[in-house]
Design a protein around this motif. Structure first.
Motif, PDB file in Angstrom:
ATOM      1  N   ARG A  96       2.096   2.330   2.662  1.00 39.81           N
ATOM      2  CA  ARG A  96       1.499   2.968   3.840  1.00 39.81           C
ATOM      3  C   ARG A  96       2.576   3.250   4.875  1.00 39.81           C
ATOM      4  NH1 ARG A  96      -4.088   1.839   6.112  1.00 39.81           N
ATOM      5  NH2 ARG A  96      -4.009   1.942   8.362  1.00 39.81           N
TER       6      ARG A  96
ATOM      7  N   ASN B 275      -6.356   0.204  -1.134  1.00 42.71           N
ATOM      8  CA  ASN B 275      -5.982   1.284  -2.055  1.00 42.71           C
ATOM      9  C   ASN B 275      -4.544   1.681  -1.763  1.00 42.71           C
ATOM     10  OD1 ASN B 275      -7.454   2.116   0.470  1.00 42.71           O
ATOM     11  ND2 ASN B 275      -6.449   4.052  -0.015  1.00 42.71           N
TER      12      ASN B 275
ATOM     13  N   LYS C  72       0.810  -1.226   0.000  1.00 42.62           N
ATOM     14  CA  LYS C  72       0.000   0.000   0.000  1.00 42.62           C
ATOM     15  C   LYS C  72       0.838   1.269   0.000  1.00 42.62           C
ATOM     16  CE  LYS C  72      -3.327   1.217   2.584  1.00 42.62           C
ATOM     17  NZ  LYS C  72      -4.722   1.525   2.460  1.00 42.62           N
TER      18      LYS C  72
ATOM     19  N   SER D 186     -10.681   4.805  -1.606  1.00 41.37           N
ATOM     20  CA  SER D 186     -10.855   3.414  -1.178  1.00 41.37           C
ATOM     21  C   SER D 186     -11.618   2.625  -2.255  1.00 41.37           C
ATOM     22  CB  SER D 186     -11.629   3.357   0.136  1.00 41.37           C
ATOM     23  OG  SER D 186     -10.907   4.025   1.140  1.00 41.37           O
TER      24      SER D 186
ATOM     25  N   GLU E 142     -15.894   3.138   4.865  1.00 41.18           N
ATOM     26  CA  GLU E 142     -15.233   2.318   5.888  1.00 41.18           C
ATOM     27  C   GLU E 142     -16.025   2.236   7.202  1.00 41.18           C
ATOM     28  OE1 GLU E 142     -13.890   4.772   4.227  1.00 41.18           O
ATOM     29  OE2 GLU E 142     -11.968   4.171   3.366  1.00 41.18           O
TER      30      GLU E 142
ATOM     31  N   SER F  70      -7.749  -0.785   4.026  1.00 43.67           N
ATOM     32  CA  SER F  70      -8.423  -0.688   2.734  1.00 43.67           C
ATOM     33  C   SER F  70      -7.406  -0.950   1.618  1.00 43.67           C
ATOM     34  CB  SER F  70      -9.060   0.688   2.581  1.00 43.67           C
ATOM     35  OG  SER F  70      -8.118   1.706   2.876  1.00 43.67           O
TER      36      SER F  70
ATOM     37  N   HIS G  59      -6.833  12.597   2.442  1.00 42.54           N
ATOM     38  CA  HIS G  59      -6.985  11.151   2.327  1.00 42.54           C
ATOM     39  C   HIS G  59      -8.049  10.905   1.274  1.00 42.54           C
ATOM     40  CE1 HIS G  59      -5.842   7.798   5.254  1.00 42.54           C
ATOM     41  NE2 HIS G  59      -6.267   7.186   4.168  1.00 42.54           N
TER      42      HIS G  59
END
Ligand code: TXA
Ligand code: MG
Length: 353
Positions: free
Chosen positions: A54, A153, A52, A159, A188, A151, A239
């Motif tokens: 992330r 994405n 991700k 998402s 979400e 999620s 986001h």
């Protein structure tokens, strides 16, 4: 490209093989698609963050199979440690579990020492959710162990609410996406946490309305201020963003007067995609605007909040892929139920004016 498989025995077998090998896969849930990996395998958890892109400060939610009905059960699974919780907080958590699981509620609870710090980003609390989607439950049951899943994405982007969305986000990086159709909720889960004084904090509005949670708690949810955002590190101001610039109008198109358009960066010669969260916009009203509207997405033509949340990310994605240069959103003018989550996501998807 990842393989997209409808959920059947063969697909579940393949999913379990990949999960056992520490490879994350796309998983449907009733909210958004998740990128699932074995929560007890640190290599798998690292692979989720990597896939991700992330940041490591943003913790992951642990997804569990049906069958858990109390805080005590979570302790026995070595996910939660209840030693710092008072009996009255435990009773409230138990009421929430009974009322809303399986479903789109994530509970942030004190973690058991067996839960990896990689999942919680070093925080002493862990997020736990029991998804309602039959495909997610079938996978959790087949695998037999909890799955960490953010999620599916790329970090900061819209998402995914369909298997095809996951393909376009992460298809080059994963091998399998389980196809469970379009997500019924579309936004979400609602994330709530236990505060040190035993109160409950709303960390992220989501698919379970705040009012429903408050009526079971018999208490109001508190919203921690942004300064204490360490409480939920993932709730960044920006986001869920499309690739194109997205702005929220100060009022509905029909109420905008010539001068009102000056608050927007120059849209005069741009092609505009218009997102209308609630109700209709008549084509007549679009004729007199100082720019060309090439696309209109109405989230809830009849004003149904469930419809609005279900179509939110799908519509943002469609506008992002359309021929428009910039996305303009009418403001969400309701402050209750699912509208709170829709408003929150649009705010984070858009640029400040
Ligand atoms: O509906 C959902 O919750 C979806 C599906 C796939 O289940 N998952 C999801 O995960 O939205 P993610 O990672 O995109 O968002 C999780 C949110 C983040 O804002 C994160 O910071 C917060 O939950 N969170 C997770 N664990 C936490 C913890 N231990 N303490 C505070 N916040 C936490
Ligand atoms: Mg996310």
């Amino acid at each position: 490209m990842a393989e997209i498989l409808k959920i059947d025995e063969n697909a579940l077998r393949r999913a379990v093989t990949l999960l056992k090998a520490g490879k994350p896969i796309g998983m449907p849930t009733e909210t958004v698609y998740g990128l699932a990996g074995d929560a007890a395998n640190e290599d798998a958890v690292l692979a989720i963050y990597r896939t991700k892109a992330r940041p490591s400060f943003d913790p992951l939610i642990v997804h569990i199979a049906q069958g858990v009905s109390s805080t005590q059960d979570l302790c026995e699974m070595k996910l939660v440690s209840s030693s710092v919780l008072t009996p009255s907080v435990i009773a409230k958590v138990d009421r929430l579990i009974a009322a809303f699981w399986p479903g789109p509620l994530t509970l942030i609870l004190p973690k058991h020492s067996s839960v990896s710090d990689l999942i919680t980003s070093g925080l002493p609390m862990v997020g736990i959710r029991m998804p309602e989607h039959p495909g997610a439950q079938a996978l959790l049951k087949s695998y037999g162990r909890p799955l960490a899943a953010p999620s599916a994405n790329r970090f900061g982007r819209i998402s995914p609410t369909s298997a095809e969305d996951v393909q376009s986000e992460l298809g080059d990086l994963i091998e399998l996406i389980l196809d469970g159709g379009h997500c019924d909720r579309g936004v979400e889960s609602t994330v709530i946490g236990v505060a040190s004084d035993g109160g409950f904090n709303l960390l992220r509005p989501g698919s379970l309305p705040i009012e429903s949670i408050e009526s079971v708690l018999g208490d109001t949810l508190r919203v921690p201020d942004a300064a204490s955002s360490a409480a939920s590190p993932g709730t960044l101001a920006s986001h869920y963003a499309p690739g194109k610039k997205c702005y929220i109008l100060p009022k509905p198109v029909i109420e905008m007067r010539a001068l009102d358009w000056n608050v927007l960066p120059d849209v005069a010669n741009k092609r505009v995609g218009l997102l209308v969260p609630c109700g209709h916009v008549s084509l007549e009203n679009l004729q007199s605007l100082p720019f060309q509207v090439t696309e209109v997405c109405e989230l809830a033509p009849t004003g149904d909040e469930r419809e609005a949340s279900r179509s939110l990310f799908r519509s943002l994605r469609a506008l992002d892929a359309s021929a428009c240069d910039v996305i303009l959103c009418e403001p969400v003018q309701r402050d209750q139920g699912l509208w709170i989550a829709v408003k929150d996501r649009l705010r984070r998807a858009s640029q400040r004016l």
